[in-house]
Motif scaffolding. Structure first.
Motif, PDB file in Angstrom:
ATOM      1  N   LYS A 265      66.606  27.175 121.192  1.00  0.00           N
ATOM      2  CA  LYS A 265      65.273  27.420 120.646  1.00  0.00           C
ATOM      3  C   LYS A 265      64.440  28.182 121.659  1.00  0.00           C
ATOM      4  CE  LYS A 265      64.936  23.328 117.835  1.00  0.00           C
ATOM      5  NZ  LYS A 265      64.164  22.131 117.605  1.00  0.00           N
TER       6      LYS A 265
ATOM      7  N   TRP B 218      68.490  29.280 103.247  1.00  0.00           N
ATOM      8  CA  TRP B 218      68.777  27.983 103.865  1.00  0.00           C
ATOM      9  C   TRP B 218      68.823  26.836 102.847  1.00  0.00           C
ATOM     10  CZ3 TRP B 218      65.061  28.764 108.621  1.00  0.00           C
ATOM     11  CH2 TRP B 218      65.688  29.603 109.539  1.00  0.00           C
TER      12      TRP B 218
ATOM     13  N   GLU C  45      61.972  25.232 112.971  1.00  0.00           N
ATOM     14  CA  GLU C  45      63.069  24.483 112.357  1.00  0.00           C
ATOM     15  C   GLU C  45      62.596  23.228 111.641  1.00  0.00           C
ATOM     16  OE1 GLU C  45      66.405  23.999 114.950  1.00  0.00           O
ATOM     17  OE2 GLU C  45      66.641  26.158 115.199  1.00  0.00           O
TER      18      GLU C  45
ATOM     19  N   PHE D  86      70.100  30.655 116.464  1.00  0.00           N
ATOM     20  CA  PHE D  86      70.103  29.578 115.483  1.00  0.00           C
ATOM     21  C   PHE D  86      71.452  28.862 115.485  1.00  0.00           C
ATOM     22  CE2 PHE D  86      70.486  27.769 111.214  1.00  0.00           C
ATOM     23  CZ  PHE D  86      69.267  27.135 111.086  1.00  0.00           C
ATOM     24  N   GLU D  87      72.529  29.647 115.496  1.00  0.00           N
ATOM     25  CA  GLU D  87      73.865  29.042 115.434  1.00  0.00           C
ATOM     26  C   GLU D  87      74.196  28.274 116.700  1.00  0.00           C
ATOM     27  OE1 GLU D  87      76.273  32.385 114.439  1.00  0.00           O
ATOM     28  OE2 GLU D  87      75.637  32.280 112.340  1.00  0.00           O
ATOM     29  N   ASN D  88      73.675  28.722 117.822  1.00  0.00           N
ATOM     30  CA  ASN D  88      73.984  28.038 119.078  1.00  0.00           C
ATOM     31  C   ASN D  88      72.920  27.021 119.473  1.00  0.00           C
ATOM     32  OD1 ASN D  88      76.545  29.361 120.221  1.00  0.00           O
ATOM     33  ND2 ASN D  88      75.316  31.053 119.441  1.00  0.00           N
ATOM     34  N   ASP D  89      72.022  26.778 118.546  1.00  0.00           N
ATOM     35  CA  ASP D  89      70.972  25.791 118.757  1.00  0.00           C
ATOM     36  C   ASP D  89      70.183  26.047 120.037  1.00  0.00           C
ATOM     37  OD1 ASP D  89      69.402  23.754 117.965  1.00  0.00           O
ATOM     38  OD2 ASP D  89      70.658  22.155 118.765  1.00  0.00           O
TER      39      ASP D  89
ATOM     40  N   VAL E  71      68.907  23.680 108.063  1.00  0.00           N
ATOM     41  CA  VAL E  71      68.304  23.144 109.287  1.00  0.00           C
ATOM     42  C   VAL E  71      68.620  21.656 109.417  1.00  0.00           C
ATOM     43  CG1 VAL E  71      66.152  22.714 110.502  1.00  0.00           C
ATOM     44  CG2 VAL E  71      66.478  24.857 109.283  1.00  0.00           C
TER      45      VAL E  71
ATOM     46  N   ASP F  43      62.810  20.324 109.024  1.00  0.00           N
ATOM     47  CA  ASP F  43      63.810  19.606 108.235  1.00  0.00           C
ATOM     48  C   ASP F  43      63.332  19.514 106.785  1.00  0.00           C
ATOM     49  OD1 ASP F  43      65.695  18.433 110.438  1.00  0.00           O
ATOM     50  OD2 ASP F  43      63.640  18.106 111.152  1.00  0.00           O
TER      51      ASP F  43
ATOM     52  N   LYS G 246      72.149  21.124 110.465  1.00  0.00           N
ATOM     53  CA  LYS G 246      72.300  21.444 111.879  1.00  0.00           C
ATOM     54  C   LYS G 246      71.785  20.305 112.748  1.00  0.00           C
ATOM     55  CE  LYS G 246      70.166  24.552 115.079  1.00  0.00           C
ATOM     56  NZ  LYS G 246      69.272  25.693 115.215  1.00  0.00           N
ATOM     57  N   HIS G 247      70.653  19.708 112.343  1.00  0.00           N
ATOM     58  CA  HIS G 247      70.067  18.616 113.121  1.00  0.00           C
ATOM     59  C   HIS G 247      70.741  17.277 112.827  1.00  0.00           C
ATOM     60  CE1 HIS G 247      65.948  20.887 113.447  1.00  0.00           C
ATOM     61  NE2 HIS G 247      66.929  21.487 114.085  1.00  0.00           N
TER      62      HIS G 247
END
Lengths: 291, 336
Positions: free
Chosen positions: A138, B101, B80, A133-136, B252, B82, B255-256
């Protein structure tokens, strides 16, 4: 195998007809009828609606993803299957029966469990979840997860097909080649591979059919994102649940078509394989090994 | 070796910069429950136009649909999203609790308990109502077959169950009588599907059962999609207010880099455009005055009670009724 009727199997004609009739009726009820139903439903609103349904961007995305998954899973399992079968059939080593059991594992495990394994490992709450998750990165709910699940469920097909063929052929030809000074690679390429090519092709065809048709394992790791992570079988389910029956059956007909092509290719390979075996210079045991 | 790494980094950077300069293509994932498919198909188009006009960026909204409980599980496992737009607050609570989250008080972040639209539970019967079903009492009569999904997996099914319970509780004021009533009702259920769409298909396609307990929007949709004249909608005297809430999944989205657009997306559900679309797809809009009057006219008036007032909130209701060994496990004995 035997074409002449054996005297010990001389059943009365009516009984034979009854058996054949029952077989055909069963086949019609469980294979021909559903196939006809799929095609009728798909063409219910004409060929135009059928083609439109297949050209929807999400349908095309599903077809593409299915091809990608099969395109990766089949070659991987081809390489693995050949090496594993080669090792098992031609050599004696410790842990051989363990390897055979492991190869069979995907057959005995429910596909849903296969999917859940990857959720447990790569899911956000799983072993590597935090890091991924932290390093994106998937894995599940994305293409890699779908490929992984597909590879897992199609794992045994090539190996299982090759092991009996290779065992049947024994090691005499390879030993002869090595004695005559061939390298290991030459032996494999010139002696082993030509002997197994029809069995190999057969395994690849079955592997591919399963890879494209897999539902359970892929469903668990897909996340069902429209146009992104839906394979063709998943897309069919979604369309059906949206009351979009023509499109659902149109996509289903593609899978049915795949089944028919697989069947035809399989019959062809079997036929060629047998023809070649009949012409083989070295006499092979007439009895098929029971697998 | 170093040079190679530098070169690769350079190329990657250049690619990144050019991508940033060229395309403001934003992707948003909305994880939702089963019956909202048609609503979000329309809404996403409208929001895309609005966002393009406002910022010049293209926003592509991806959808994932399924049973609410299952969808929440997928988000917890790393799908993931949004934004999540689910059937009930409890499932979103679960995501917050298991992942952290977004804050636990997420429901206070948007108006109306974060529910831009609501729904309720009604009955769908076969045309002409051959069994004469008018209210909840008719569902426990012998010879009436009731179709409802499994409350363990389906959000809609939990509303169905609680609606029946609440009806009897309001009538008698006695929790034991309510339990007996619901027990009797589930004796009339021949099959529990895992989700609302599954139950609808059982009732409509397979022709099983005399009455389907359904989301109001799902009942209307069935009438429209599968030909009017085959089914009738029956409105019970009272039912449950189904708040179907929405929230941004903060971590999420951050992050995006989609926090702003995700927030705007949900707020747009409260705008006149969003409210009008909700009503058109048979959801009861939070602000009925923003929606088309002819759409609003289709909603019958009925008394609705809430989970909070009758059951003390979702957390309590879930624990008491649907957890392992809860009331549902005690009363439901599969008939076979």
């Amino acid at each position: 195998m035997n074409t002449t009727t054996s005297p010990t199997l001389n059943e009365p004609a009516w009984f034979r007809r009854l058996l054949i009739g029952a077989g055909l009726a069963f086949l019609g009820l469980f294979l021909a009828l559903p196939l006809a139903a799929v095609l009728t439903e798909a063409l219910r609103q004409g060929v135009g609606a059928y083609l439109v349904a297949l050209q929807e961007p999400v349908a095309l995305a599903a077809i593409k993803l299915t091809l990608i998954a099969a395109g990766i899973a089949v070659p991987l399992n081809l390489i693995f299957g050949v090496t594993a079968a080669w090792a098992i059939a031609k050599f004696e080593f410790r842990g051989k029966s363990l390897l055979i059991t492991l190869i069979d594992l995907p057959f005995s495990v429910s596909p849903v469990i296969a999917g859940l394994i990857y959720v447990l490992i790569f899911g956000a709450q799983g072993w590597f979840g935090q890091y991924l998750f932290e390093n994106d990165i998937k894995v599940i709910f994305a293409v890699p997860g779908i490929v992984l699940a597909t590879v897992f469920v199609t794992f045994p097909f090539v190996a299982r097909e090759l092991i009996p063929v290779m065992e049947e052929q024994g090691t005499a030809e390879e030993e002869a080649a090595l004695t005559l000074g061939a390298s290991g690679w030459q032996t494999f390429w010139r002696v082993t591979l030509p002997n197994i090519k029809w069995g190999l092709l057969y395994g690849v065809i079955l592997c591919n059919a399963r890879a494209m048709g897999e539902f359970g394992a892929v469903s668990v790791v897909s996340g069902h994102i429209r146009g992104e992570t839906n394979t063709l079988p998943l897309h069919v389910e979604i369309l059906y649940n949206e009351y979009n029956f023509v499109a659902a059956f149109a996509c289903a007909s593609l899978l049915a078509l795949l089944a028919l092509v697989t069947l035809a290719a399989k019959s062809f390979v079997e036929w060629r394989g047998q023809a070649q075996r009949a012409l083989a210079p070295i006499a092979l045991p007439a009895v098929q090994p029971s697998t | 070796m170093k040079r190679i790494i530098t070169a690769i980094t350079g190329v990657a950077l250049a690619a990144g910069i050019s991508a940033g300069a060229l395309a403001k293509d934003i992707k948003l994932l909305n994880v939702s429950y089963d019956p909202t498919r048609e609503l979000y198909q329309d809404f996403n188009k409208e929001f895309g136009k609005y966002w393009k006009e406002k910022t010049g960026d293209n926003v592509i909204i991806n959808q994932s649909h399924g049973g609410a409980g299952k969808q929440a599980r997928a988000v917890i496992d790393g799908l993931e999203a949004d934004v999540v737009t689910l059937a009930l607050a409890y499932d979103i609570d679960q995501i917050s609790e298991k992942t952290g989250w977004f804050p636990k008080d997420w429901q206070t972040r948007l108006p109306n308990n974060s529910a831009p639209y609501t729904s309720t539970i009604v009955f769908l019967v076969r045309s002409g109502n051959p069994k004469g079903i008018k209210d909840w009492d008719d569902l426990v009569k012998s010879g009436v077959s009731v179709i409802t999904p499994n409350p363990k997996t389906s959000g809609g099914a939990r509303y169905n169950y609680l609606a029946a319970w609440g009806y009897e509780l309001k009538k008698t004021g006695n929790a034991d009588k309510a339990k007996a009533f619901v027990t009797q009702l589930y004796k009339n259920v021949p099959v529990l599907d895992s989700g609302a769409r599954g139950s609808t298909n059982t009732f409509v396609q397979r022709g099983v059962g005399d009455v389907l307990l359904a989301w109001e929007n799902e009942a209307f949709l069935t009438l429209n999609e599968l030909g009017p004249g085959k089914f009738d909608i029956v409105i019970p005297s009272v039912s449950i207010l189904a708040e179907t809430p929405v929230t941004v999944v903060d971590t999420v989205a951050k992050k995006h880099g989609t926090t702003e657009v995700a927030q705007a997306y949900l707020e747009y559900l409260y705008s006149p455009v969003g409210q009008r679309l909700a009503a058109r797809h048979y959801y009861r809009p939070f602000k009925p005055e923003s929606a088309a009057p002819e759409d609003i006219k289709r909603f019958p008036r009925l008394n609705l009670f809430t989970i909070d007032e009758t059951f003390g909130g979702w957390q309590k209701a879930q624990k008491e009724h649907f957890s392992d060994g809860g009331v549902f496990d005690q009363i439901y004995v599969p008939s076979n």
